[in-house]
Every structure is written in structure tokens, then in C-alpha cells.
Design a protein around this motif. Structure first.
Motif, PDB file in Angstrom:
ATOM      1  N   LEU A 247       0.830  -1.198   0.000  1.00 50.25           N
ATOM      2  CA  LEU A 247       0.000   0.000   0.000  1.00 50.25           C
ATOM      3  C   LEU A 247       0.873   1.259   0.000  1.00 50.25           C
ATOM      4  O   LEU A 247       0.668   2.188  -0.802  1.00 50.25           O
ATOM      5  N   LEU A 248       1.896   1.271   0.876  1.00 46.98           N
ATOM      6  CA  LEU A 248       2.781   2.435   0.965  1.00 46.98           C
ATOM      7  C   LEU A 248       3.588   2.616  -0.311  1.00 46.98           C
ATOM      8  O   LEU A 248       3.776   3.725  -0.796  1.00 46.98           O
ATOM      9  N   TRP A 249       4.003   1.468  -0.876  1.00 42.72           N
ATOM     10  CA  TRP A 249       4.807   1.536  -2.095  1.00 42.72           C
ATOM     11  C   TRP A 249       3.979   2.158  -3.222  1.00 42.72           C
ATOM     12  O   TRP A 249       4.447   3.033  -3.952  1.00 42.72           O
ATOM     13  N   VAL A 250       2.732   1.722  -3.329  1.00 43.70           N
ATOM     14  CA  VAL A 250       1.860   2.251  -4.381  1.00 43.70           C
ATOM     15  C   VAL A 250       1.663   3.756  -4.205  1.00 43.70           C
ATOM     16  O   VAL A 250       1.766   4.535  -5.163  1.00 43.70           O
ATOM     17  N   SER A 251       1.401   4.134  -2.950  1.00 48.52           N
ATOM     18  CA  SER A 251       1.136   5.566  -2.739  1.00 48.52           C
ATOM     19  C   SER A 251       2.371   6.397  -3.073  1.00 48.52           C
ATOM     20  O   SER A 251       2.263   7.470  -3.669  1.00 48.52           O
ATOM     21  N   THR A 252       3.581   5.908  -2.746  1.00 47.54           N
ATOM     22  CA  THR A 252       4.802   6.633  -3.102  1.00 47.54           C
ATOM     23  C   THR A 252       4.906   6.781  -4.607  1.00 47.54           C
ATOM     24  O   THR A 252       5.231   7.841  -5.142  1.00 47.54           O
ATOM     25  N   ARG A 253       4.593   5.683  -5.297  1.00 48.69           N
ATOM     26  CA  ARG A 253       4.675   5.730  -6.757  1.00 48.69           C
ATOM     27  C   ARG A 253       3.724   6.764  -7.344  1.00 48.69           C
ATOM     28  O   ARG A 253       4.097   7.554  -8.200  1.00 48.69           O
ATOM     29  N   TRP A 254       2.504   6.731  -6.865  1.00 48.03           N
ATOM     30  CA  TRP A 254       1.524   7.703  -7.375  1.00 48.03           C
ATOM     31  C   TRP A 254       1.978   9.129  -7.083  1.00 48.03           C
ATOM     32  O   TRP A 254       1.863  10.018  -7.926  1.00 48.03           O
ATOM     33  N   LEU A 255       2.525   9.325  -5.880  1.00 48.48           N
ATOM     34  CA  LEU A 255       2.972  10.679  -5.523  1.00 48.48           C
ATOM     35  C   LEU A 255       4.116  11.140  -6.424  1.00 48.48           C
ATOM     36  O   LEU A 255       4.141  12.286  -6.869  1.00 48.48           O
ATOM     37  N   ASN A 256       5.044  10.234  -6.718  1.00 47.11           N
ATOM     38  CA  ASN A 256       6.149  10.586  -7.619  1.00 47.11           C
ATOM     39  C   ASN A 256       5.626  11.006  -8.982  1.00 47.11           C
ATOM     40  O   ASN A 256       6.060  11.997  -9.561  1.00 47.11           O
ATOM     41  N   GLN A 257       4.672  10.212  -9.464  1.00 44.67           N
ATOM     42  CA  GLN A 257       4.088  10.535 -10.770  1.00 44.67           C
ATOM     43  C   GLN A 257       3.405  11.888 -10.736  1.00 44.67           C
ATOM     44  O   GLN A 257       3.521  12.687 -11.671  1.00 44.67           O
ATOM     45  N   ALA A 258       2.693  12.136  -9.629  1.00 42.68           N
ATOM     46  CA  ALA A 258       1.971  13.406  -9.499  1.00 42.68           C
ATOM     47  C   ALA A 258       2.954  14.571  -9.557  1.00 42.68           C
ATOM     48  O   ALA A 258       2.706  15.587 -10.198  1.00 42.68           O
ATOM     49  N   GLU A 259       4.113  14.392  -8.901  1.00 38.00           N
ATOM     50  CA  GLU A 259       5.088  15.472  -8.896  1.00 38.00           C
ATOM     51  C   GLU A 259       5.620  15.724 -10.304  1.00 38.00           C
ATOM     52  O   GLU A 259       5.761  16.870 -10.735  1.00 38.00           O
ATOM     53  N   ALA A 260       5.901  14.639 -11.023  1.00 38.98           N
ATOM     54  CA  ALA A 260       6.398  14.787 -12.394  1.00 38.98           C
ATOM     55  C   ALA A 260       5.384  15.551 -13.239  1.00 38.98           C
ATOM     56  O   ALA A 260       5.735  16.452 -14.003  1.00 38.98           O
ATOM     57  N   GLU A 261       4.102  15.197 -13.081  1.00 41.14           N
ATOM     58  CA  GLU A 261       3.046  15.876 -13.843  1.00 41.14           C
ATOM     59  C   GLU A 261       3.009  17.359 -13.524  1.00 41.14           C
ATOM     60  O   GLU A 261       2.870  18.206 -14.402  1.00 41.14           O
ATOM     61  N   ARG A 262       3.158  17.653 -12.213  1.00 36.96           N
ATOM     62  CA  ARG A 262       3.078  19.057 -11.784  1.00 36.96           C
ATOM     63  C   ARG A 262       4.221  19.877 -12.409  1.00 36.96           C
ATOM     64  O   ARG A 262       4.015  20.974 -12.903  1.00 36.96           O
ATOM     65  N   THR A 263       5.446  19.303 -12.400  1.00 37.62           N
ATOM     66  CA  THR A 263       6.597  20.012 -12.972  1.00 37.62           C
ATOM     67  C   THR A 263       6.329  20.317 -14.439  1.00 37.62           C
ATOM     68  O   THR A 263       6.584  21.419 -14.922  1.00 37.62           O
ATOM     69  N   GLU A 264       5.785  19.307 -15.122  1.00 40.22           N
ATOM     70  CA  GLU A 264       5.519  19.473 -16.539  1.00 40.22           C
ATOM     71  C   GLU A 264       4.514  20.599 -16.770  1.00 40.22           C
ATOM     72  O   GLU A 264       4.672  21.436 -17.651  1.00 40.22           O
ATOM     73  N   MET A 265       3.489  20.621 -15.915  1.00 39.68           N
ATOM     74  CA  MET A 265       2.471  21.660 -16.053  1.00 39.68           C
ATOM     75  C   MET A 265       3.063  23.036 -15.814  1.00 39.68           C
ATOM     76  O   MET A 265       2.726  23.994 -16.499  1.00 39.68           O
ATOM     77  N   GLY A 266       3.996  23.123 -14.812  1.00 37.34           N
ATOM     78  CA  GLY A 266       4.669  24.399 -14.550  1.00 37.34           C
ATOM     79  C   GLY A 266       5.426  24.875 -15.778  1.00 37.34           C
ATOM     80  O   GLY A 266       5.350  26.033 -16.162  1.00 37.34           O
ATOM     81  N   ASP A 267       6.125  23.944 -16.423  1.00 44.15           N
ATOM     82  CA  ASP A 267       6.874  24.291 -17.631  1.00 44.15           C
ATOM     83  C   ASP A 267       5.942  24.808 -18.710  1.00 44.15           C
ATOM     84  O   ASP A 267       6.238  25.789 -19.393  1.00 44.15           O
ATOM     85  N   GLN A 268       4.811  24.113 -18.861  1.00 39.56           N
ATOM     86  CA  GLN A 268       3.846  24.547 -19.877  1.00 39.56           C
ATOM     87  C   GLN A 268       3.350  25.952 -19.588  1.00 39.56           C
ATOM     88  O   GLN A 268       3.182  26.772 -20.489  1.00 39.56           O
TER      89      GLN A 268
END
Lengths: 132, 305
Positions: free
Chosen positions: B53-74
């Protein structure tokens, strides 16, 4: 310490003579020319540290001379010499990258302080470039 | 998207964690009935489940951060395109005006030259040529200013006295303010230390801001100059009681070619050049304009770099 080399550009021979005498006494090497064209010709063969440039001259104006100097002799700092009637040129000069301006009449100490600061600025810029 | 998933997993974890603790406790309590092996197996199972459960949540959070950075760049990209639009229309406007005059004069010259030469017509042609000369030099001025804007200045640091720099520029500007009955109020900090910065660049910035203030006030008003220290920052505030800057303009005043001045009074490059200079000196410019009018620009530069 090396002498600071200064070129004074003004169309009044009396003023040039006076300022040359006064600055030489303060251990500054002074050359003088009476117009913008002569200044550009002089600079081609004789590098100087600081140029004192009158804005009001017959022929090439002070502002046009400044533009040329900034283009061709980037290591030289320019101090504009302005009278009360030509403040607009002072403003223009600063915007075009003159190091400083000085208002006529001025005290020799005031001018000397500005010459020293301009010289230091030029020296630092050259130093930094050679470090890169 | 990933952030929503991560939130769901974390919510699940909130209930799963106490539940698993209870379950492990229960298994230990009842080990007499079930035997050690089964109790241990249950505990291991629950631990494994929690870990996943914790591993999954970490993964999702990492992905969320990557998405956010990309949106900032856009977002930055789209802001750039907006500024570019302003720049293009600015250049077009600044160049089209002189071009139009040149065109008109050229047509006039053709008309004047079509008839047999008269003295009057020749004089007019000469005037037209003068105008064309002037307009061409206006165009080249604009391109030079643009190049100047694009040029990366390499600041040279030397000791500078902010109060002195401001005072020197005030001396230039005061010739404009006295006849217009604009009063300049100085509130210079006497304890401001020398800063290590680039004096000629700072002079340009102060001069730009002061000229703007004078043009904003126009007639009969006040300009307040305040210098003060704020931590490692040397601040100089230039405040006027002119009409102020409207809300929608405030975000655009630093864009190249944005100007509210009448055509020919300013190219709209002063503030963008000033901001560039101050940024390169490691500082920033703050703007404030209260609803009841007036505008204040605060130049903040580091005392030591």
C-alpha cells in the motif's frame, strides 16, 4: 600604481589646458582633443582608461561619439560632461551606457573621484574577462 | 490524475493501518486457538499488504510530482508566448509608424517629380528627403534598443553608494521637475552601507524609474525617494502620486514595448531593461499601486553578493 590614462574631449581649448594641468598634478595622464572625430581617431592608436566627453560639440555630437566609443572601444569608460542646458543629453548618455556624468562647473576632487571609480570599473571588467 | 489516485491510496491507508495493527494484535491474542504458525502468517501477510500500500502511494505521488513540474513548464511557456505576442505587436507598431511616414513622403516625392521641375517642387522634395532620413534613424534607434534589451550585460561589481547614485540621478531629473512644480522628497537612510554592485547599470535603472515617476505626475505633484536596509538588501523606493497603475496593467508593465505613454514619448522598453539589469545584479523590483492612485517601485539589490 599605474597612472590612469584619461582623454578629455571638449571644444574649448582653455578648458582643456586647465583641466590637463590640474589632473596632471594629481598623477593622472591626460591627453586632449577638441572634437568627436579626433577622439575616435586618437583612440584607434592610443588606448585610454577613461574618457571625459563634453556633450555639446560642433561636428559629431557627444551622444554620437559616445555611441561609437561604446561600439568600438568597449574597455573604455565614458564620463559625460554636461552643462545645465544639456541635461537631456546627460539622461541619454546614461541610458546609452556612459559610466557617469558630471555637471559643469565641478570641483576637481569630484571629477577625480569619478575618474577613479570609472577606471576601477574598466579594470575589473578586463580582469574578469581574462579570468574566463 | 496521479494525485487523486495517491490521495485514495493514502485514505485507504488511514483505515488499513489501525486495522492491521488490530488484526496483528488479535492474531497474537488468539494464537492459543490458532497456533503460532498461522498467527505469524497472518502478521506477515498484513505487513506485506501495508508495505505494498505504501509503495503504491509513493509511486503515485512521484508521478503526481512529475506531472506538476511538466504543467509548470507549460505555464511558463504560455506566458512566454504571451510576452512574445506583446513584443511582436510592439515592434510592428514602432516600425510601422515610421514606415508609413516614409511611404507617404516617397509618394509625395514621386508626385512632385512627375511634373516639370519647379523650384517649389524641388524644395518639397528636399523636405521629404529630410523627413525620410529622420524616420530611418528612428527605425534604427528602435532596433538598437531591441538589441540592447537582448544583450546580456555582464555586471562588474565595485563598491557603490546607493544614496549617491540616486542623488546624482535626481540632479538630472530635477531640471525637469522644478519647472513642472513637482516636489522631490528625499528620505535617505544615513546608515546604508556601501553595496557591491555595478554603478553605471544602477544609474540607468534609477534614471528610468525617476523619469517614469516624473512623467506619471506630469504637473504639480510629489515624488518620494526612500532608501533603507532590509536584511542583506539595499532598497530604494521611488514613489509618485500620479494616476497609478491599473490592476490589469500591473502584470504587463515589465513586458518589452508595453507602454501607456503617448506615441513618441516612450518605447516601452525602460522598465523591461531595468528589470533585466536588476535581475542580473541579483535583485528584484517590487511594484505597488494602491487603488487611490500613485505608484511605488522598490529596487532591492543584495548588499554583498
Amino acid at each position: 600604481m599605474n597612472q590612469i590614462r584619461v582623454l578629455v574631449v571638449d571644444d574649448e581649448p582653455d578648458f582643456l589646458k586647465l583641466i590637463q594641468r590640474r589632473l596632471t598634478k594629481r598623477n593622472v595622464h591626460v591627453d586632449t582633443v577638441t572634437n568627436g572625430e579626433a577622439a575616435l581617431a586618437f583612440l584607434k592608436d592610443n588606448p585610454v582608461d577613461v574618457i571625459i566627453l563634453d556633450v555639446r560639440m560642433p561636428g559629431l555630437s557627444g551622444i554620437d561619439t559616445l555611441k561609437e566609443i561604446r561600439k568600438r572601444f568597449r574597455d573604455t569608460e565614458v564620463i559625460m560632461l554636461t552643462g545645465h542646458g544639456s541635461l537631456q543629453s546627460g539622461i541619454e548618455g546614461i541610458s546609452l551606457g556612459a559610466y557617469d556624468y558630471i555637471l559643469k562647473p565641478f570641483s576637481i576632487d569630484n571629477l577625480l573621484g569619478r575618474i577613479r571609480a570609472a577606471h576601477e570599473h574598466a579594470k575589473l571588467r578586463i580582469e574578469r574577462r581574462s579570468n574566463q | 490524475m496521479s494525485l487523486t489516485n495517491a490521495r485514495k491510496v493514502v485514505m485507504l491507508g488511514r483505515f488499513a493501518y489501525p486495522a492491521s495493527c488490530l488484526a496483528v494484535g488479535g492474531a497474537a491474542w488468539f494464537h492459543g486457538h490458532t497456533g503460532y504458525t498461522i498467527a505469524l502468517a497472518i502478521a506477515l501477510l498484513i505487513t506485506g499488504g501495508m508495505w505494498i500500500l505504501l509503495w503504491v502511494s509513493t509511486r503515485w505521488l512521484n508521478q503526481a510530482e512529475a506531472e506538476r513540474t511538466e504543467m509548470g513548464d507549460q505555464l511558463i511557456q504560455s506566458q512566454r508566448i504571451l510576452a512574445l505576442g506583446e513584443l511582436s505587436t510592439g515592434i510592428a507598431h514602432e516600425i510601422n509608424n515610421p514606415l508609413n511616414i516614409i511611404l507617404q513622403e516617397a509618394e509625395l516625392m514621386r508626385y512632385n517629380l512627375s511634373a516639370p521641375a519647379s523650384r517649389e517642387a524641388m524644395d518639397e522634395v528636399r523636405t521629404s528627403l529630410d523627413v525620410i532620413y529622420a524616420q530611418v534613424s528612428r527605425c534604427s534607434d528602435i532596433t538598437h534598443k531591441l538589441l540592447d534589451l537582448a544583450r546580456k550585460r555582464k555586471p562588474v561589481s565595485q563598491p557603490a553608494d546607493i544614496n549617491q547614485l540616486v542623488e546624482d540621478m535626481l540632479e538630472l531629473v530635477e531640471r525637469e521637475t522644478v519647472p513642472r512644480n513637482i516636489e522631490i522628497h528625499r528620505r535617505m537612510a544615513t546608515t546604508l552601507p556601501m553595496v557591491t554592485s555595478d554603478p553605471p547599470l544602477l544609474r540607468q535603472v534609477f534614471l528610468n524609474l525617476l523619469i517614469n515617476a516624473v512623467q506619471a505626475v506630469d504637473q504639480d505633484g510629489d515624488i518620494f525617494i526612500t532608501t533603507y536596509r532590509d536584511g542583506n538588501l539595499a532598497c530604494s523606493e521611488i514613489r509618485d502620486n500620479g494616476p497609478g497603475i491599473s490592476e490589469e496593467n500591473r502584470e504587463r508593465i515589465f513586458n518589452p514595448f508595453f507602454t501607456t505613454k503617448a506615441p513618441g514619448k516612450g518605447t516601452g522598453l525602460g522598465l523591461s531593461v531595468s528589470l533585466r539589469i536588476i535581475n542580473e545584479l541579483g535583485g528584484d523590483i517590487l511594484v505597488s499601486s494602491p487603488p487611490d492612485g500613485g505608484a511605488a517601485f522598490t529596487v532591492r539589490i543584495p548588499i554583498t553578493r
